[in-house]
Design a protein around this motif. Sequence first.
Motif, mmCIF file in Angstrom:
data_model
loop_
_atom_site.group_PDB
_atom_site.id
_atom_site.type_symbol
_atom_site.label_atom_id
_atom_site.label_comp_id
_atom_site.label_asym_id
_atom_site.label_seq_id
_atom_site.Cartn_x
_atom_site.Cartn_y
_atom_site.Cartn_z
ATOM 1 N N THR A 196 -2.235 14.327 -0.475
ATOM 2 C CA THR A 196 -2.604 13.730 -1.754
ATOM 3 C C THR A 196 -2.365 14.756 -2.859
ATOM 4 O OG1 THR A 196 -4.915 14.394 -1.527
ATOM 5 C CG2 THR A 196 -4.337 12.197 -0.753
ATOM 6 N N ALA A 216 1.052 5.468 0.359
ATOM 7 C CA ALA A 216 0.316 6.640 0.820
ATOM 8 C C ALA A 216 1.301 7.744 1.141
ATOM 9 C CB ALA A 216 -0.517 6.297 2.056
ATOM 10 N N ASP A 220 -2.781 6.198 6.639
ATOM 11 C CA ASP A 220 -3.778 5.753 7.604
ATOM 12 C C ASP A 220 -3.016 5.214 8.819
ATOM 13 O OD1 ASP A 220 -5.388 3.894 9.109
ATOM 14 O OD2 ASP A 220 -6.813 3.879 7.450
ATOM 15 N N GLN A 269 -3.581 3.527 -10.223
ATOM 16 C CA GLN A 269 -3.229 3.874 -8.844
ATOM 17 C C GLN A 269 -3.683 5.304 -8.571
ATOM 18 O OE1 GLN A 269 0.866 1.217 -8.800
ATOM 19 N NE2 GLN A 269 0.928 3.251 -7.986
ATOM 20 N N TYR A 270 -3.814 5.632 -7.302
ATOM 21 C CA TYR A 270 -4.206 6.996 -6.950
ATOM 22 C C TYR A 270 -3.523 7.389 -5.651
ATOM 23 C CZ TYR A 270 -7.421 4.610 -3.792
ATOM 24 O OH TYR A 270 -7.953 3.807 -2.820
ATOM 25 N N SER A 271 -3.448 8.671 -5.440
ATOM 26 C CA SER A 271 -2.800 9.221 -4.264
ATOM 27 C C SER A 271 -3.690 9.026 -3.041
ATOM 28 C CB SER A 271 -2.539 10.713 -4.507
ATOM 29 O OG SER A 271 -1.876 11.292 -3.444
ATOM 30 N N LYS A 272 -3.118 8.426 -1.990
ATOM 31 C CA LYS A 272 -3.873 8.147 -0.765
ATOM 32 C C LYS A 272 -3.154 8.776 0.426
ATOM 33 C CE LYS A 272 -3.195 3.888 -2.123
ATOM 34 N NZ LYS A 272 -2.776 4.069 -3.489
ATOM 35 N N LEU A 273 -3.901 9.103 1.467
ATOM 36 C CA LEU A 273 -3.314 9.624 2.698
ATOM 37 C C LEU A 273 -2.914 8.491 3.626
ATOM 38 C CD1 LEU A 273 -5.654 12.634 3.590
ATOM 39 C CD2 LEU A 273 -3.269 12.730 2.833
ATOM 40 N N ALA A 303 0.861 -1.179 0.000
ATOM 41 C CA ALA A 303 0.000 0.000 0.000
ATOM 42 C C ALA A 303 0.896 1.226 0.000
ATOM 43 C CB ALA A 303 -0.918 0.010 1.214
#
Length: 118
Positions: free
Chosen positions: A23, A19, A50, A44-48, A17
């Motif tokens: 983002t 992050a 967690d 894919q995408y930009s995630k914060l 994963a």
Amino acid sequence: MAEGLARHLLGPEWHIASAGVETHGLNAKAVVVMNEVGIDISHQYSKLIDVGYLNHCDLVVTLCGDARDRCPITPLSVKKLHWPLPDPAQAEGTEEEQLTVFRSVRDQIKWRILTEIK
């Protein structure tokens, strides 16, 4: 790029994963240079980050000083690696010069995965 490379190089037995502390969306130049090596990251995408997820990880890798400095604290049981790589999104110059920076960072990430993780 790191997520795509890790998925490709480490295989399905790893849960990967990616992050960040902010983002920014998927950088089109990253997609281009990853396609050059046969890895499609276009979905894919930009995630914060967690914090709950981090607390259940075996390994956390930070790729720039900002991420290392701002990454939430993880338990001592989580192995942390820091790879002080330049942020290719900050590259200046012509389009080709910027792509050269992206390629260099891509190749450095690949080398580190193969030598420090795999």
